[in-house]
Motif scaffolding. Structure first.
Motif, PDB file in Angstrom:
ATOM      1  N   VAL A 262      -8.728   9.016  -5.835  1.00  0.00           N
ATOM      2  CA  VAL A 262      -7.777   7.860  -6.115  1.00  0.00           C
ATOM      3  C   VAL A 262      -6.611   8.184  -7.265  1.00  0.00           C
ATOM      4  CG1 VAL A 262      -7.352   5.514  -6.291  1.00  0.00           C
ATOM      5  CG2 VAL A 262      -9.608   6.228  -5.078  1.00  0.00           C
ATOM      6  N   ALA A 263      -5.337   8.228  -7.093  1.00  0.00           N
ATOM      7  CA  ALA A 263      -4.359   8.247  -8.237  1.00  0.00           C
ATOM      8  C   ALA A 263      -4.264   6.894  -8.617  1.00  0.00           C
ATOM      9  CB  ALA A 263      -3.194   9.016  -7.868  1.00  0.00           C
TER      10      ALA A 263
ATOM     11  N   THR B 130       0.787  -1.180  -0.037  1.00  0.00           N
ATOM     12  CA  THR B 130      -0.195  -0.095  -0.088  1.00  0.00           C
ATOM     13  C   THR B 130       0.787   1.382   0.132  1.00  0.00           C
ATOM     14  OG1 THR B 130      -1.761   1.275   1.048  1.00  0.00           O
ATOM     15  CG2 THR B 130      -0.212  -0.051   2.705  1.00  0.00           C
ATOM     16  N   VAL B 131       0.621   2.195  -0.948  1.00  0.00           N
ATOM     17  CA  VAL B 131       1.409   3.442  -0.949  1.00  0.00           C
ATOM     18  C   VAL B 131       0.362   4.688  -1.085  1.00  0.00           C
ATOM     19  CG1 VAL B 131       3.102   4.570  -2.406  1.00  0.00           C
ATOM     20  CG2 VAL B 131       2.987   2.200  -2.520  1.00  0.00           C
ATOM     21  N   GLY B 132      -0.896   4.309  -0.347  1.00  0.00           N
ATOM     22  CA  GLY B 132      -1.664   5.259  -0.183  1.00  0.00           C
ATOM     23  C   GLY B 132      -2.830   4.976   1.048  1.00  0.00           C
ATOM     24  N   PHE B 133      -3.215   5.859   1.815  1.00  0.00           N
ATOM     25  CA  PHE B 133      -4.140   5.729   2.712  1.00  0.00           C
ATOM     26  C   PHE B 133      -4.589   7.257   3.240  1.00  0.00           C
ATOM     27  CE2 PHE B 133      -0.089   4.285   4.450  1.00  0.00           C
ATOM     28  CZ  PHE B 133       0.162   5.005   5.608  1.00  0.00           C
ATOM     29  N   ASP B 134      -5.914   6.974   3.611  1.00  0.00           N
ATOM     30  CA  ASP B 134      -6.611   8.429   4.667  1.00  0.00           C
ATOM     31  C   ASP B 134      -7.633   7.936   5.479  1.00  0.00           C
ATOM     32  OD1 ASP B 134      -6.880  11.031   4.759  1.00  0.00           O
ATOM     33  OD2 ASP B 134      -7.669  11.208   3.059  1.00  0.00           O
ATOM     34  N   TRP B 135      -7.971   8.909   6.115  1.00  0.00           N
ATOM     35  CA  TRP B 135      -9.215   8.782   7.163  1.00  0.00           C
ATOM     36  C   TRP B 135     -10.446   9.406   6.729  1.00  0.00           C
ATOM     37  CZ3 TRP B 135      -4.009   8.932   8.060  1.00  0.00           C
ATOM     38  CH2 TRP B 135      -3.283   7.925   8.711  1.00  0.00           C
ATOM     39  N   GLN B 136     -11.454   8.569   6.830  1.00  0.00           N
ATOM     40  CA  GLN B 136     -12.667   9.000   6.358  1.00  0.00           C
ATOM     41  C   GLN B 136     -13.456  10.285   7.281  1.00  0.00           C
ATOM     42  OE1 GLN B 136     -16.259   6.282   6.697  1.00  0.00           O
ATOM     43  NE2 GLN B 136     -16.678   6.976   4.474  1.00  0.00           N
ATOM     44  N   PRO B 137     -13.767  11.257   6.643  1.00  0.00           N
ATOM     45  CA  PRO B 137     -14.296  12.391   7.378  1.00  0.00           C
ATOM     46  C   PRO B 137     -15.539  11.898   8.270  1.00  0.00           C
ATOM     47  CG  PRO B 137     -13.939  13.304   5.267  1.00  0.00           C
ATOM     48  CD  PRO B 137     -13.521  11.877   5.054  1.00  0.00           C
ATOM     49  N   GLY B 138     -15.748  12.112   9.359  1.00  0.00           N
ATOM     50  CA  GLY B 138     -16.907  11.874  10.128  1.00  0.00           C
ATOM     51  C   GLY B 138     -16.966  10.437  11.156  1.00  0.00           C
ATOM     52  N   THR B 139     -15.891   9.658  10.646  1.00  0.00           N
ATOM     53  CA  THR B 139     -15.882   8.414  11.101  1.00  0.00           C
ATOM     54  C   THR B 139     -14.373   8.135  11.646  1.00  0.00           C
ATOM     55  OG1 THR B 139     -15.143   7.148   9.068  1.00  0.00           O
ATOM     56  CG2 THR B 139     -17.503   7.422   9.376  1.00  0.00           C
ATOM     57  N   ASP B 140     -13.385   8.980  10.917  1.00  0.00           N
ATOM     58  CA  ASP B 140     -11.926   8.553  11.352  1.00  0.00           C
ATOM     59  C   ASP B 140     -11.627   7.222  10.898  1.00  0.00           C
ATOM     60  OD1 ASP B 140     -11.336  11.182  11.727  1.00  0.00           O
ATOM     61  OD2 ASP B 140     -11.283  11.145  13.912  1.00  0.00           O
ATOM     62  N   ALA B 141     -12.398   6.485  10.325  1.00  0.00           N
ATOM     63  CA  ALA B 141     -11.950   5.093   9.491  1.00  0.00           C
ATOM     64  C   ALA B 141     -10.803   5.200   8.838  1.00  0.00           C
ATOM     65  CB  ALA B 141     -13.084   4.176   9.204  1.00  0.00           C
TER      66      ALA B 141
ATOM     67  N   ASP C  86      -4.457  -1.469  -1.860  1.00  0.00           N
ATOM     68  CA  ASP C  86      -3.419  -2.196  -1.727  1.00  0.00           C
ATOM     69  C   ASP C  86      -3.332  -3.098  -3.491  1.00  0.00           C
ATOM     70  OD1 ASP C  86      -1.758  -4.342  -0.963  1.00  0.00           O
ATOM     71  OD2 ASP C  86      -2.924  -5.565  -0.145  1.00  0.00           O
ATOM     72  N   ASN C  87      -2.027  -2.884  -3.857  1.00  0.00           N
ATOM     73  CA  ASN C  87      -1.785  -3.303  -5.237  1.00  0.00           C
ATOM     74  C   ASN C  87      -1.553  -4.982  -5.106  1.00  0.00           C
ATOM     75  OD1 ASN C  87       0.180  -0.595  -6.645  1.00  0.00           O
ATOM     76  ND2 ASN C  87      -1.653  -0.643  -5.266  1.00  0.00           N
ATOM     77  N   GLY C  88      -2.431  -5.521  -5.791  1.00  0.00           N
ATOM     78  CA  GLY C  88      -2.287  -7.035  -6.030  1.00  0.00           C
ATOM     79  C   GLY C  88      -1.048  -7.762  -6.650  1.00  0.00           C
ATOM     80  N   ARG C  89      -1.322  -8.916  -6.707  1.00  0.00           N
ATOM     81  CA  ARG C  89      -0.103  -9.697  -7.338  1.00  0.00           C
ATOM     82  C   ARG C  89      -0.211  -9.731  -8.673  1.00  0.00           C
ATOM     83  NH1 ARG C  89       0.217 -16.141  -7.351  1.00  0.00           N
ATOM     84  NH2 ARG C  89       1.450 -15.310  -9.043  1.00  0.00           N
ATOM     85  N   ASP C  90       1.028 -10.041  -9.363  1.00  0.00           N
ATOM     86  CA  ASP C  90       1.174 -10.151 -10.867  1.00  0.00           C
ATOM     87  C   ASP C  90       1.091 -11.612 -11.386  1.00  0.00           C
ATOM     88  OD1 ASP C  90       1.604  -7.401 -11.150  1.00  0.00           O
ATOM     89  OD2 ASP C  90       3.488  -7.600 -10.197  1.00  0.00           O
ATOM     90  N   TYR C  91       0.822 -11.922 -12.599  1.00  0.00           N
ATOM     91  CA  TYR C  91       1.176 -13.181 -13.302  1.00  0.00           C
ATOM     92  C   TYR C  91      -0.154 -13.973 -13.177  1.00  0.00           C
ATOM     93  CZ  TYR C  91       5.691 -11.195 -13.537  1.00  0.00           C
ATOM     94  OH  TYR C  91       6.787 -10.252 -13.540  1.00  0.00           O
TER      95      TYR C  91
ATOM     96  N   ILE D  94      -4.149  -1.632 -12.103  1.00  0.00           N
ATOM     97  CA  ILE D  94      -4.134  -0.140 -12.451  1.00  0.00           C
ATOM     98  C   ILE D  94      -3.246   0.467 -11.216  1.00  0.00           C
ATOM     99  CG2 ILE D  94      -6.449  -0.100 -13.284  1.00  0.00           C
ATOM    100  CD1 ILE D  94      -7.417   1.037 -10.417  1.00  0.00           C
ATOM    101  N   ALA D  95      -2.717  -0.202 -10.291  1.00  0.00           N
ATOM    102  CA  ALA D  95      -1.930   0.317  -9.282  1.00  0.00           C
ATOM    103  C   ALA D  95      -2.448   1.611  -8.754  1.00  0.00           C
ATOM    104  CB  ALA D  95      -0.386   0.651 -10.017  1.00  0.00           C
ATOM    105  N   PRO D  96      -3.422   1.436  -8.032  1.00  0.00           N
ATOM    106  CA  PRO D  96      -3.902   2.795  -7.066  1.00  0.00           C
ATOM    107  C   PRO D  96      -2.958   3.189  -5.893  1.00  0.00           C
ATOM    108  CG  PRO D  96      -5.076   0.502  -6.498  1.00  0.00           C
ATOM    109  CD  PRO D  96      -4.261   0.143  -7.428  1.00  0.00           C
ATOM    110  N   LEU D  97      -2.486   4.299  -5.916  1.00  0.00           N
ATOM    111  CA  LEU D  97      -1.408   4.692  -4.956  1.00  0.00           C
ATOM    112  C   LEU D  97      -2.293   5.852  -4.190  1.00  0.00           C
ATOM    113  CD1 LEU D  97       1.680   5.165  -7.191  1.00  0.00           C
ATOM    114  CD2 LEU D  97       0.969   3.083  -6.020  1.00  0.00           C
TER     115      LEU D  97
END
Length: 377
Positions: free
Chosen positions: A302-303, A203-214, A219-224, A279-282
């Motif tokens: 999401v980038a 994982t190269v990206g995370f954040d906390w949800q407004p209102g819940t702080d969740a 997470d980038n999945g495996r290849d092949y 797609i490599a979500p970062l």
């Protein structure tokens, strides 16, 4: 020999295949030409905030609008500021150079925190010393030094602690040390280091949800496993000790052919949203500003950095994941145009940052620029 070949392929193939989609004509385009080809919803504009930032990666906002930017292979950390409010950074300083892939940056109480591969360092009173930065203080230096999935994202959580992650040192394997494939946190003084979740490949990206702080993270999945498997994941962390499946289960329902024997996906936390494979979500950011229309507020940008190993490339866009009653319900394209059928890959979005005026910054490590996105009704 097979293991060595697999390791070599995991490093070399991404370079070769991505290069295939970087034709010479694409490299000749200026940032302004790339921006002219981007597609945005009505009312939005994209302009150039900063250029000539090789491998620019993660972004953090300091005091008085100072933007801090980490990088990859260039080893530099930058400070940028738009003092004359014309939409472009006119103040620029190199905070550090010669670091080891200083991808992650975070700011708190006048201090800039930087995550290299194996350590987190801190620059105190940084804003008063942009042109003459102090020597860094080592906060924590016991992270693995593996370069494979070694990028460290760094954020300050609602609890005031530093959050980062340690990727798996492979494409697919069952690491023998608990620190790998994990989400971790540590106090800003380097104490109370804790592994809070496992089963997270990279994982190269995370954040906390407004209102819940969740806490939500990509997470980038495996290849092949083919063009369309496994899906990339958006996950929600709830408790210390949670396991998200890697390397045994992917996407909440796909048993791994190499490591999943005897495992059940029901034993692991499933994703709350599934993206297209590879797609490599970062970087991700919940939009807390007010400049954009109501449709975007408290929703997740999401980038999507883009694939390197699909027969048909996918990603190379910024998407919006919409939530209803706290749950992810839909995904739509917000900005695309960085992937051209005729010119190949023109850019690769990495991270997203909301400025005080509600505009967005988006980093692009392929073009070495930061874009600014604004809305005018």
């Amino acid at each position: 020999m097979k293991a060595l070949l697999s390791k070599a392929q995991s490093v070399v193939l991404p370079i070769l295949l991505v290069s295939f989609w970087f034709p010479a004509c694409a490299r000749q385009l200026t940032p302004e030409q790339v921006i002219a080809g981007l597609h945005v919803p009505p009312g939005f504009t994209v302009t150039l905030y900063a250029r000539d930032l090789p491998n620019v990666r993660s972004l953090a906002l300091g005091d008085d609008g100072v933007v801090y930017a980490g990088s990859g292979a260039s080893g530099k950390v930058y400070a940028l500021q738009d003092k004359d409010n014309d939409g472009r950074a006119d103040v620029r300083a190199v905070i550090a150079e010669g670091l080891t892939m200083p991808n992650g940056v975070a700011y708190k109480d006048g201090a800039l925190y930087v995550a290299e591969i194996s350590r987190i360092i801190r620059y105190d009173h940084i804003q008063q010393h942009l042109k003459n930065p102090p020597k860094p203080i080592v906060v924590y230096d016991k992270l693995p030094a593996d370069r494979h999935h070694g990028w460290k994202y760094l954020r300050i959580g609602p609890d005031g602690k530093l959050y980062t992650a340690v990727g798996a040192p492979c494409n697919i394997c069952d690491p023998d040390k608990p620190i790998y494939a994990s989400l971790v946190r540590v106090s800003t003084d380097g104490s109370e280091f804790e592994i809070i979740a496992r089963g997270i490949r990279n994982t190269v990206g995370f954040d906390w949800q407004p209102g819940t702080d969740a806490l939500f993270f990509n997470d980038n999945g495996r290849d092949y496993l083919g063009d369309d498997l496994p899906p990339e994941e958006l996950n929600r962390w709830s408790r210390v000790g949670e396991h998200f499946g890697y390397p045994y289960c992917h996407g909440g329902e796909i048993i791994d052919p190499d490591f999943g024997k005897g495992k059940q996906c029901a034993d692991y936390t499933p994703p709350v949203w599934k993206y297209n494979a590879h797609i490599a979500p970062l970087g991700i950011r919940f939009y807390r500003g007010t400049q954009f229309p109501a449709h975007y507020r408290n929703q997740l940008f999401v980038a999507q950095h883009g694939s390197w190993n699909r027969s048909e490339p996918d990603g190379y866009r910024v998407a919006l994941v919409s939530f209803k009653s706290g749950k992810a319900v839909s995904e739509e394209v917000f900005i695309d145009g960085w992937l051209s059928k005729n010119q190949g890959v023109l850019g690769r979005p990495v991270d997203i940052l909301t400025l005080a005026d509600g505009s967005l910054l988006i980093s692009d490590d392929h073009l070495g620029v930061i874009y600014k996105v604004q809305y005018r009704a």
